[in-house]
Each structure stands twice: as C-alpha cells, then as structure tokens.
Design a protein around this motif. Structure first.
Motif, PDB file in Angstrom:
ATOM      1  N   VAL A 141      48.821  31.879  44.698  1.00  0.00           N
ATOM      2  CA  VAL A 141      48.126  33.021  43.917  1.00  0.00           C
ATOM      3  C   VAL A 141      47.065  33.314  44.787  1.00  0.00           C
ATOM      4  CG1 VAL A 141      46.449  33.102  41.681  1.00  0.00           C
ATOM      5  CG2 VAL A 141      48.738  31.898  41.383  1.00  0.00           C
ATOM      6  N   ALA A 142      46.318  32.615  45.524  1.00  0.00           N
ATOM      7  CA  ALA A 142      45.315  32.826  45.888  1.00  0.00           C
ATOM      8  C   ALA A 142      45.594  33.704  47.233  1.00  0.00           C
ATOM      9  CB  ALA A 142      43.972  32.002  46.503  1.00  0.00           C
ATOM     10  N   ALA A 143      46.764  33.456  48.268  1.00  0.00           N
ATOM     11  CA  ALA A 143      46.761  34.246  48.987  1.00  0.00           C
ATOM     12  C   ALA A 143      47.612  35.951  48.921  1.00  0.00           C
ATOM     13  CB  ALA A 143      48.450  33.737  49.816  1.00  0.00           C
ATOM     14  N   ALA A 144      48.125  35.812  48.012  1.00  0.00           N
ATOM     15  CA  ALA A 144      48.699  36.871  47.439  1.00  0.00           C
ATOM     16  C   ALA A 144      47.990  37.981  47.088  1.00  0.00           C
ATOM     17  CB  ALA A 144      49.835  36.208  45.975  1.00  0.00           C
ATOM     18  N   ASP A 145      46.319  37.833  45.847  1.00  0.00           N
ATOM     19  CA  ASP A 145      45.509  38.228  45.182  1.00  0.00           C
ATOM     20  C   ASP A 145      44.361  38.708  46.664  1.00  0.00           C
ATOM     21  OD1 ASP A 145      44.223  39.724  43.316  1.00  0.00           O
ATOM     22  OD2 ASP A 145      43.008  37.733  43.530  1.00  0.00           O
ATOM     23  N   GLY A 146      44.644  38.133  47.690  1.00  0.00           N
ATOM     24  CA  GLY A 146      43.896  38.015  48.625  1.00  0.00           C
ATOM     25  C   GLY A 146      44.669  38.840  50.454  1.00  0.00           C
ATOM     26  N   LYS A 147      45.370  39.174  50.489  1.00  0.00           N
ATOM     27  CA  LYS A 147      46.058  39.313  51.757  1.00  0.00           C
ATOM     28  C   LYS A 147      47.109  40.294  51.008  1.00  0.00           C
ATOM     29  CE  LYS A 147      45.452  35.630  54.893  1.00  0.00           C
ATOM     30  NZ  LYS A 147      45.584  34.746  55.079  1.00  0.00           N
ATOM     31  N   ALA A 148      47.679  41.122  52.166  1.00  0.00           N
ATOM     32  CA  ALA A 148      48.834  42.370  52.711  1.00  0.00           C
ATOM     33  C   ALA A 148      49.668  41.595  52.985  1.00  0.00           C
ATOM     34  CB  ALA A 148      48.740  44.021  53.154  1.00  0.00           C
ATOM     35  N   TRP A 149      51.396  41.794  51.695  1.00  0.00           N
ATOM     36  CA  TRP A 149      52.368  40.906  52.151  1.00  0.00           C
ATOM     37  C   TRP A 149      53.488  42.486  51.958  1.00  0.00           C
ATOM     38  CZ3 TRP A 149      51.827  36.180  54.681  1.00  0.00           C
ATOM     39  CH2 TRP A 149      50.309  35.531  54.149  1.00  0.00           C
ATOM     40  N   ASP A 150      54.646  42.194  52.873  1.00  0.00           N
ATOM     41  CA  ASP A 150      55.352  42.875  52.909  1.00  0.00           C
ATOM     42  C   ASP A 150      56.902  42.091  52.264  1.00  0.00           C
ATOM     43  OD1 ASP A 150      54.579  44.998  54.895  1.00  0.00           O
ATOM     44  OD2 ASP A 150      54.532  42.819  56.497  1.00  0.00           O
ATOM     45  N   LEU A 151      56.244  40.882  51.921  1.00  0.00           N
ATOM     46  CA  LEU A 151      57.146  39.246  51.337  1.00  0.00           C
ATOM     47  C   LEU A 151      56.996  39.237  50.356  1.00  0.00           C
ATOM     48  CD1 LEU A 151      60.640  39.592  49.802  1.00  0.00           C
ATOM     49  CD2 LEU A 151      61.123  38.902  51.708  1.00  0.00           C
ATOM     50  N   LEU A 152      56.956  38.085  48.865  1.00  0.00           N
ATOM     51  CA  LEU A 152      57.208  36.584  48.681  1.00  0.00           C
ATOM     52  C   LEU A 152      58.602  36.431  48.215  1.00  0.00           C
ATOM     53  CD1 LEU A 152      54.432  37.626  46.534  1.00  0.00           C
ATOM     54  CD2 LEU A 152      53.899  37.177  48.292  1.00  0.00           C
ATOM     55  N   VAL A 153      58.621  35.097  49.226  1.00  0.00           N
ATOM     56  CA  VAL A 153      59.925  34.518  48.698  1.00  0.00           C
ATOM     57  C   VAL A 153      58.966  32.887  47.903  1.00  0.00           C
ATOM     58  CG1 VAL A 153      61.794  32.712  49.417  1.00  0.00           C
ATOM     59  CG2 VAL A 153      60.605  35.345  50.553  1.00  0.00           C
TER      60      VAL A 153
END
Length: 135
Positions: A56-68
């Motif tokens: 949750v912290a990483a997804a909310d705080g950074k731009a990602w191209d994909l989550l697995v």
C-alpha cells in the motif's frame, strides 16, 4: 550494435512492484519473466515487498508500470489488495494477480485485476501476461 539498440537499453526499464510473503514465489516470478521483455530492451526494475502495508505504501507513494500480487499470500492476499488499490490509488497501474488455480480466475476478476496467471507458474504464460500489461 546499432545506435537504436543502444538508445533503447539506455532508457529506464519498466518499474514493477512484486508482492509475495514467500521469497521463493518472488524469485520464481523474476526468473520466469526474465531480466527484460525482449532483446535490446531495458532491464526491468523489480522492487520486492513482503507485507501488505509495504504494498500500500509503495503503490501510493511511487509511480509503477505494473503491480504483480500473490493472491495466495498469508494475512492479506493479492486479490484483496488489488481491489483496495484499484479503489484507492489514483490512476492505479495495471495489476497482475497470481492465483493458486485456474478456477480462481473469477475471484481475481472481482478484485479488478487486469490479468491473472495461475499456478504452477508457466514462464511463457507469465512473461506474456507481463509483456502485454507493460505494452
């Protein structure tokens, strides 16, 4: 090597957040997908996390191209996390959920996952899913 190939590898690669509480699952995913999507492509920048709060912290705080996300992770599986992220993160990136069996695909659709790959992990199928979500 052509200038075109050199330019492509100099570009930053796709940023992928990989969640599983099991380090062997994270390793299997990275090995199955490989270091890059194709020849002369930039390397994938993997970030591994092992806890739901880190996702949750990483997804909310950074731009990602994909989550697995590992749908079989203990405490908080990837399907529940996927649904939470899709509802709470503005412009949530595509999410690939790993399920225990092909029959769990209906539950992954409830989670709003963009793609699903079931176990046992097939390297070709996983690489194809990752590649299509990053295209």
């Amino acid at each position: 090597m052509s200038d075109h190939a050199t330019d492509r590898t100099a570009q930053p690669g796709p940023r992928v957040l990989l969640y599983s509480d099991d380090r062997t699952v994270r390793e299997q995913v990275r090995l199955a997908v490989g270091p890059r999507l194709g020849a002369h492509e930039p390397e994938i920048a993997w970030t591994e996390v092992a806890t739901p709060s880190a996702v949750v912290a990483a997804a909310d705080g950074k731009a990602w191209d994909l989550l697995v996300l590992d749908g079989e992770a203990d405490k908080a599986g990837g399907m529940g996390l996927c649904r939470q992220l899709k509802n709470e993160v503005y412009e949530c990136p595509p999410v690939l959920v790993l399920t225990a069996r092909a029959e769990d695909a209906w539950l992954a659709s409830w989670s709003l996952a963009d793609a699903v790959v079931s176990r046992p992990l097939d390297a070709f199928e996983l690489q194809k899913a990752v590649s299509s979500l990053l295209s």
